[in-house]
Write an enzyme that holds these catalytic residues in place. Sequence first.
Site, PDB file in Angstrom:
ATOM      1  N   ARG A 124     -13.101  -9.121   1.826  1.00  0.00           N
ATOM      2  CA  ARG A 124     -12.016  -8.598   1.242  1.00  0.00           C
ATOM      3  C   ARG A 124     -10.914  -9.958   1.652  1.00  0.00           C
ATOM      4  O   ARG A 124     -10.152 -10.347   1.054  1.00  0.00           O
ATOM      5  CB  ARG A 124     -11.224  -7.514   2.137  1.00  0.00           C
ATOM      6  CG  ARG A 124     -11.651  -6.246   2.016  1.00  0.00           C
ATOM      7  CD  ARG A 124     -11.353  -5.594   0.340  1.00  0.00           C
ATOM      8  NE  ARG A 124      -9.825  -5.754   0.533  1.00  0.00           N
ATOM      9  CZ  ARG A 124      -9.012  -4.545   0.881  1.00  0.00           C
ATOM     10  NH1 ARG A 124      -9.418  -3.656   1.395  1.00  0.00           N
ATOM     11  NH2 ARG A 124      -7.867  -4.612   0.898  1.00  0.00           N
ATOM     12  N   HIS A 183      -7.405   0.856  -6.372  1.00  0.00           N
ATOM     13  CA  HIS A 183      -7.517  -0.362  -5.249  1.00  0.00           C
ATOM     14  C   HIS A 183      -8.234  -1.658  -5.597  1.00  0.00           C
ATOM     15  O   HIS A 183      -9.421  -1.566  -5.562  1.00  0.00           O
ATOM     16  CB  HIS A 183      -8.440   0.340  -4.248  1.00  0.00           C
ATOM     17  CG  HIS A 183      -8.308   0.212  -2.882  1.00  0.00           C
ATOM     18  ND1 HIS A 183      -7.579  -1.035  -2.374  1.00  0.00           N
ATOM     19  CD2 HIS A 183      -9.297   0.298  -1.513  1.00  0.00           C
ATOM     20  CE1 HIS A 183      -7.727  -1.513  -1.188  1.00  0.00           C
ATOM     21  NE2 HIS A 183      -8.845  -0.640  -0.641  1.00  0.00           N
ATOM     22  N   CYS A 212     -16.274   1.250   0.517  1.00  0.00           N
ATOM     23  CA  CYS A 212     -15.082   0.414   0.912  1.00  0.00           C
ATOM     24  C   CYS A 212     -14.766   0.627   2.533  1.00  0.00           C
ATOM     25  O   CYS A 212     -14.088  -0.109   2.768  1.00  0.00           O
ATOM     26  CB  CYS A 212     -13.745   0.830   0.211  1.00  0.00           C
ATOM     27  SG  CYS A 212     -13.349   2.518   0.161  1.00  0.00           S
ATOM     28  N   GLN A 242      -9.958  -4.052  -3.332  1.00  0.00           N
ATOM     29  CA  GLN A 242     -11.330  -3.756  -2.758  1.00  0.00           C
ATOM     30  C   GLN A 242     -12.599  -4.104  -3.762  1.00  0.00           C
ATOM     31  O   GLN A 242     -13.528  -4.641  -3.452  1.00  0.00           O
ATOM     32  CB  GLN A 242     -11.327  -2.322  -2.431  1.00  0.00           C
ATOM     33  CG  GLN A 242     -12.567  -1.793  -1.994  1.00  0.00           C
ATOM     34  CD  GLN A 242     -13.093  -2.268  -0.377  1.00  0.00           C
ATOM     35  OE1 GLN A 242     -12.006  -2.253   0.302  1.00  0.00           O
ATOM     36  NE2 GLN A 242     -14.098  -2.995  -0.132  1.00  0.00           N
ATOM     37  N   ASP A 293     -17.097   6.959  -1.677  1.00  0.00           N
ATOM     38  CA  ASP A 293     -15.989   6.750  -0.564  1.00  0.00           C
ATOM     39  C   ASP A 293     -15.802   8.270  -0.120  1.00  0.00           C
ATOM     40  O   ASP A 293     -16.479   9.013  -0.421  1.00  0.00           O
ATOM     41  CB  ASP A 293     -14.740   6.515  -1.723  1.00  0.00           C
ATOM     42  CG  ASP A 293     -13.419   6.192  -0.986  1.00  0.00           C
ATOM     43  OD1 ASP A 293     -13.379   5.699   0.148  1.00  0.00           O
ATOM     44  OD2 ASP A 293     -12.431   6.131  -1.661  1.00  0.00           O
ATOM     45  N   ARG A 328       0.990  -1.058   0.055  1.00  0.00           N
ATOM     46  CA  ARG A 328       0.027  -0.046  -0.025  1.00  0.00           C
ATOM     47  C   ARG A 328       1.120   1.189  -0.096  1.00  0.00           C
ATOM     48  O   ARG A 328       1.735   1.263   0.899  1.00  0.00           O
ATOM     49  CB  ARG A 328      -0.835   0.130   1.396  1.00  0.00           C
ATOM     50  CG  ARG A 328      -1.455   1.421   1.492  1.00  0.00           C
ATOM     51  CD  ARG A 328      -2.768   1.200   2.398  1.00  0.00           C
ATOM     52  NE  ARG A 328      -3.715   0.620   1.924  1.00  0.00           N
ATOM     53  CZ  ARG A 328      -4.985   0.372   2.482  1.00  0.00           C
ATOM     54  NH1 ARG A 328      -5.415   1.186   3.605  1.00  0.00           N
ATOM     55  NH2 ARG A 328      -6.150  -0.081   2.014  1.00  0.00           N
TER      56      ARG A 328
HETATM   57  N1  NVA Z   1     -10.057   6.264  -1.360  1.00  0.00           N
HETATM   58  C1  NVA Z   1      -9.568   6.088   0.034  1.00  0.00           C
HETATM   59  C2  NVA Z   1      -9.847   4.474   0.354  1.00  0.00           C
HETATM   60  C3  NVA Z   1      -9.431   4.084   1.538  1.00  0.00           C
HETATM   61  C4  NVA Z   1      -9.609   2.717   1.735  1.00  0.00           C
HETATM   62  C5  NVA Z   1      -8.106   6.253   0.107  1.00  0.00           C
HETATM   63  O1  NVA Z   1      -7.305   6.191  -0.794  1.00  0.00           O
HETATM   64  O2  NVA Z   1      -7.766   6.761   1.142  1.00  0.00           O
HETATM   65  N1   CP Z   2     -11.175  -0.534   2.541  1.00  0.00           N
HETATM   66  C1   CP Z   2     -10.006  -0.475   2.894  1.00  0.00           C
HETATM   67  O1   CP Z   2      -8.911  -0.745   2.144  1.00  0.00           O
HETATM   68  O2   CP Z   2      -9.647  -0.348   4.375  1.00  0.00           O
HETATM   69  P1   CP Z   2      -8.290  -0.162   5.087  1.00  0.00           P
HETATM   70  O3   CP Z   2      -7.899   1.507   4.731  1.00  0.00           O
HETATM   71  O4   CP Z   2      -8.915  -0.053   6.576  1.00  0.00           O
HETATM   72  O5   CP Z   2      -7.332  -1.072   4.667  1.00  0.00           O
END
Ligand code: NVA
Ligand code: CP
Length: 303
Positions: free
Chosen positions: A286, A129, A258, A132, A218, A102
Amino acid sequence: MKHYLQFSDLDASEYAYLFERAALIKRKFKSYEKHHTLSDRTLALIFEKASTRTRVSFEAGMYQMGGSVVHLTTGDSQLGRAEPIEDSAKVISRMVDLVMIRTFEQTKIESFAAHSRVPVINGLTNEFHPCQILADIFTYIEHRGSITGKTVAWVGDGNNMANSWLQASEILGFKVHVSTPRGYEIDQSIAGLRSSNSYEVFKDPMQACAGADLVTTDVWTSMGFEAENDARRKAFADWRVDADMMRAAHKDALFMHCLPAHRGEEVDADVIDGPQSVVWDEAENRMHAQKALMEYLLLGRQA
Ligand code: NVA
Ligand code: CP
């Protein structure tokens, strides 16, 4: 060797396999049956941004398949002290069988993958992502059957989630109705789409939701964009998913998010906690979907 850096890295037949395999893996999990197809395999989890679901789902999932995990963050590894990503990839991938990352820019995970001896999975970047969306579509199928030919309404930011939904629509044959505030639109080239055939843009979020089979949104401010928080709160005020938007959708429409969610910002509490919401299934799925993915990347199709 296959990496999973964006949704378009797999094709429709691979997804059909993964959804079936995830269902089998989930059934076994629910009945306390062992599924140790990855015994003695090691997964490295690299987090340059915060996580709850992604960490728990990959970590628990890998242990449940008989493997083990190594957890690294920017703060507690040399990644935070500017060791080149290429060097980190060469070193880490000599010691583990699979890597999940990540991070921020997609180019970073691509550089890692280019220097990795083992498959790399995108656990979220600024652009995508895919894990997800893999879980979300598995969840849709569980509740409503095939997503092919259906309509998904995306209400909110033209972000990593939106881009991954758009890629999925091209591969799996459904439509996305996108509504974002001005200045936060999706960008077809960043989303990596072949054409504009699978989506339609709407100024009014209510119109995007009209007749949709799934309404999804989101956070207004994704990780890494916190400095824009105040401006985004103003710009997104009319893009809160509320009961009126759900009423405009198909009567059987599902709501997805998500998570993490901010009730009263991007979604009203009566929607996310209401009867059409499947957010807890999405979160649980997930793990099942990623177990199928990890197994596929390491072992290929299982009979
Ligand atoms: N769009 C959000 C998703 C978090 C799981 C982010 O990138 O922070
Ligand atoms: N939806 C998701 O990826 O959650 P986290 O940021 O908690 O991993």
